[in-house]
Design a protein around this motif. Structure first.
Motif, PDB file in Angstrom:
ATOM      1  N   MET A 103       2.964 -12.309  -3.553  1.00  0.00           N
ATOM      2  CA  MET A 103       2.009 -11.331  -4.648  1.00  0.00           C
ATOM      3  C   MET A 103       1.737 -10.251  -3.917  1.00  0.00           C
ATOM      4  O   MET A 103       2.331  -9.555  -2.945  1.00  0.00           O
ATOM      5  CB  MET A 103       0.886 -12.172  -4.711  1.00  0.00           C
ATOM      6  N   ASP A 104       1.370  -9.126  -4.861  1.00  0.00           N
ATOM      7  CA  ASP A 104       1.167  -7.667  -4.458  1.00  0.00           C
ATOM      8  C   ASP A 104      -0.264  -7.591  -3.770  1.00  0.00           C
ATOM      9  O   ASP A 104      -1.124  -8.184  -3.821  1.00  0.00           O
ATOM     10  CB  ASP A 104       1.244  -6.807  -5.728  1.00  0.00           C
ATOM     11  N   ALA A 105      -0.218  -6.440  -2.998  1.00  0.00           N
ATOM     12  CA  ALA A 105      -1.334  -6.261  -2.170  1.00  0.00           C
ATOM     13  C   ALA A 105      -2.518  -5.625  -2.896  1.00  0.00           C
ATOM     14  O   ALA A 105      -3.762  -5.898  -2.654  1.00  0.00           O
ATOM     15  CB  ALA A 105      -1.060  -5.094  -1.141  1.00  0.00           C
ATOM     16  N   ASP A 106      -2.411  -5.333  -4.228  1.00  0.00           N
ATOM     17  CA  ASP A 106      -3.535  -4.910  -5.043  1.00  0.00           C
ATOM     18  C   ASP A 106      -4.116  -5.861  -6.001  1.00  0.00           C
ATOM     19  O   ASP A 106      -5.111  -5.474  -6.478  1.00  0.00           O
ATOM     20  CB  ASP A 106      -2.975  -3.576  -5.855  1.00  0.00           C
ATOM     21  N   LEU A 107      -3.787  -7.045  -5.608  1.00  0.00           N
ATOM     22  CA  LEU A 107      -4.418  -8.101  -6.227  1.00  0.00           C
ATOM     23  C   LEU A 107      -4.445  -7.908  -7.843  1.00  0.00           C
ATOM     24  O   LEU A 107      -5.345  -8.416  -8.633  1.00  0.00           O
ATOM     25  CB  LEU A 107      -5.720  -8.540  -5.878  1.00  0.00           C
ATOM     26  N   GLU A 205      -3.878 -13.596 -16.457  1.00  0.00           N
ATOM     27  CA  GLU A 205      -4.090 -12.218 -16.842  1.00  0.00           C
ATOM     28  C   GLU A 205      -3.758 -11.269 -15.817  1.00  0.00           C
ATOM     29  O   GLU A 205      -4.479 -11.361 -14.791  1.00  0.00           O
ATOM     30  CB  GLU A 205      -5.576 -12.183 -17.605  1.00  0.00           C
ATOM     31  N   ARG A 206      -3.256 -10.091 -16.132  1.00  0.00           N
ATOM     32  CA  ARG A 206      -3.013  -9.191 -15.176  1.00  0.00           C
ATOM     33  C   ARG A 206      -4.196  -8.233 -15.155  1.00  0.00           C
ATOM     34  O   ARG A 206      -4.720  -7.652 -15.935  1.00  0.00           O
ATOM     35  CB  ARG A 206      -1.720  -8.332 -15.236  1.00  0.00           C
ATOM     36  N   ASN A 207      -4.570  -7.926 -13.909  1.00  0.00           N
ATOM     37  CA  ASN A 207      -5.988  -6.906 -13.838  1.00  0.00           C
ATOM     38  C   ASN A 207      -5.420  -5.547 -13.490  1.00  0.00           C
ATOM     39  O   ASN A 207      -4.127  -5.403 -13.218  1.00  0.00           O
ATOM     40  CB  ASN A 207      -6.620  -7.246 -12.637  1.00  0.00           C
ATOM     41  N   GLU A 208      -6.322  -4.557 -13.340  1.00  0.00           N
ATOM     42  CA  GLU A 208      -5.918  -3.155 -13.093  1.00  0.00           C
ATOM     43  C   GLU A 208      -5.985  -3.098 -11.605  1.00  0.00           C
ATOM     44  O   GLU A 208      -6.456  -3.871 -10.836  1.00  0.00           O
ATOM     45  CB  GLU A 208      -7.138  -2.320 -13.525  1.00  0.00           C
ATOM     46  N   ARG A 209      -4.992  -2.303 -11.022  1.00  0.00           N
ATOM     47  CA  ARG A 209      -5.209  -2.077  -9.432  1.00  0.00           C
ATOM     48  C   ARG A 209      -6.571  -1.503  -9.181  1.00  0.00           C
ATOM     49  O   ARG A 209      -7.069  -0.520  -9.845  1.00  0.00           O
ATOM     50  CB  ARG A 209      -4.208  -0.811  -9.389  1.00  0.00           C
ATOM     51  N   PHE A 210      -7.161  -2.119  -8.396  1.00  0.00           N
ATOM     52  CA  PHE A 210      -8.749  -2.022  -7.975  1.00  0.00           C
ATOM     53  C   PHE A 210      -8.765  -0.363  -7.032  1.00  0.00           C
ATOM     54  O   PHE A 210      -9.756   0.009  -7.057  1.00  0.00           O
ATOM     55  CB  PHE A 210      -9.397  -3.170  -7.582  1.00  0.00           C
TER      56      PHE A 210
HETATM   57 MG    MG Z   1       0.490  -3.451  -8.606  1.00  0.00          MG
END
Ligand code: MG
Ligand code: UDP
Length: 318
Positions: A103-107, A205-210
């Protein structure tokens, strides 16, 4: 699938100092809960892959590793891009784990989908693709370009899971087989379906980069898409030949038209002759290029040296 498998979560990180702390906090809670519920082995870990970051990412990863036994890391000698970093992480993690999730680091990918992925894995799936059910939080531009890309890929005959990025679960044996794919231009989301085995999808559901900024600006996105197309499809080469045939047909049409007009009493002028020749020769050249392209396409798939088959079960070995 043995119960309480060792899970490694592999996360490529490029200049992610702003997000690592929060990501670690959330993943720690998640991993501890999974271990407590006996869904994964206590030997499970999160593996950060530092992709030659220019900021403090690697120092932070080392700090986290010292404090939290659940977290570990590897670092690449320089920045090699998301796909290479991810592959490096997967190939390292497979030596320690039974099952791996990337997965990506930005959750941006909902970590609660991990439970669903593990469930499918224990049900016998070797690959579980995380699929974005909605892109409400993406900008209109990102949504249209991204979805257009998936549609374009499938129109070109590439077997790609719609709206799936690199959030996926793979079993150890899938990665063992995957290590036989020697190609250098990586487009992992298109390559995993080639491995085969039983697979399923989990929606989230995909979130925004926090925090922090996207490391995939438009230019990198276009490059990535272009890589995906040219690494998986020879259709663009074939299009040249089809276009050549079309052009020759046009020239023949013009010729027939001119002959009919000649019979009806109109002169066969030099202009007509020129127009027909130009179309005809143009078409012949394109077909020629298409034929060369066909061979180039063959060389291209030979040089990839992808495995021709993968045996998933052998009753002799039972
Ligand atoms: Mg990202
Ligand atoms: N990433 C990486 N190397 C790069 C670019 C990105 O390892 O050269 C990592 C990045 O740290 C993140 C993941 O790839 O964990 C996805 O990047 P990002 O979230 O910026 O992409 P987006 O979600 O905007 O498509």
């Amino acid at each position: 699938m043995k119960k309480e498998s060792i899970l490694y979560v592999v996360i490529p990180c490029y200049n992610e100092e702003e997000v690592l702390e929060e990501t670690t906090r959330q993943l720690k809670i998640k991993m501890e809960k999974l271990i407590k519920d006996k869904k994964i082995s206590p030997k499970s870990k999160v593996m950060y892959v530092n992709d030659g970051s220019k900021d403090k990412t690697w120092e932070i990863i080392k700090e986290i590793h010292k404090k939290e036994p659940l977290f570990t890391g590897v670092t690449l000698s320089r920045n090699r891009g998301h796909q290479n970093a991810l592959l490096g992480g997967l190939m390292t993690a497979k030596n320690y784990a039974d099952v791996i999730i990337s997965m990506d680091a930005d959750l941006q990918d909902d970590i609660n989908a991990i439970d669903g992925m593990l469930e499918k894995y224990y049900d016998g799936c070797d690959i579980v693709y995380g699929v974005r059910s909605a892109r409400k939080k993406d900008t209109f531009f990102k949504r249209v370009t991204a979805e257009g890309f998936y549609k374009f890929m499938s129109a070109l005959g590439v077997d790609c899971v719609y709206n799936h990025a690199d959030y996926r679960l793979t079993s150890k044996r899938v990665l063992e087989e995957f290590s036989n794919f020697k190609e250098v231009n990586l487009f992992l989301r298109g390559m995993f379906p080639l491995v085969g085995f039983k697979s399923d999808v989990v929606y989230y559901e995909r979130n925004e980069r926090f925090a922090g900024e996207s490391k995939y600006p438009l230019k990198k996105m276009l490059n990535f898409a272009w890589d995906g197309i040219t690494s998986f499809s020879v259709k663009p080469l074939r299009l040249i030949a089809s276009f050549g045939v079309f052009t020759i047909l046009v020239s023949l049409g013009l010729l027939i038209y001119s002959i009919v007009m000649l019979i009806l009493g109109q002169a066969f002028t030099g202009t007509k002759f020129l127009a027909i020749s130009i179309w005809f020769l143009g078409g012949v050249q394109l077909v020629g290029l298409g034929v060369v392209g066909e061979y180039v396409g063959k060389i291209y798939s030979e040089t990839k040296a992808r495995p021709r088959y993968i045996i998933s079960e052998n009753l002799e070995e039972k």
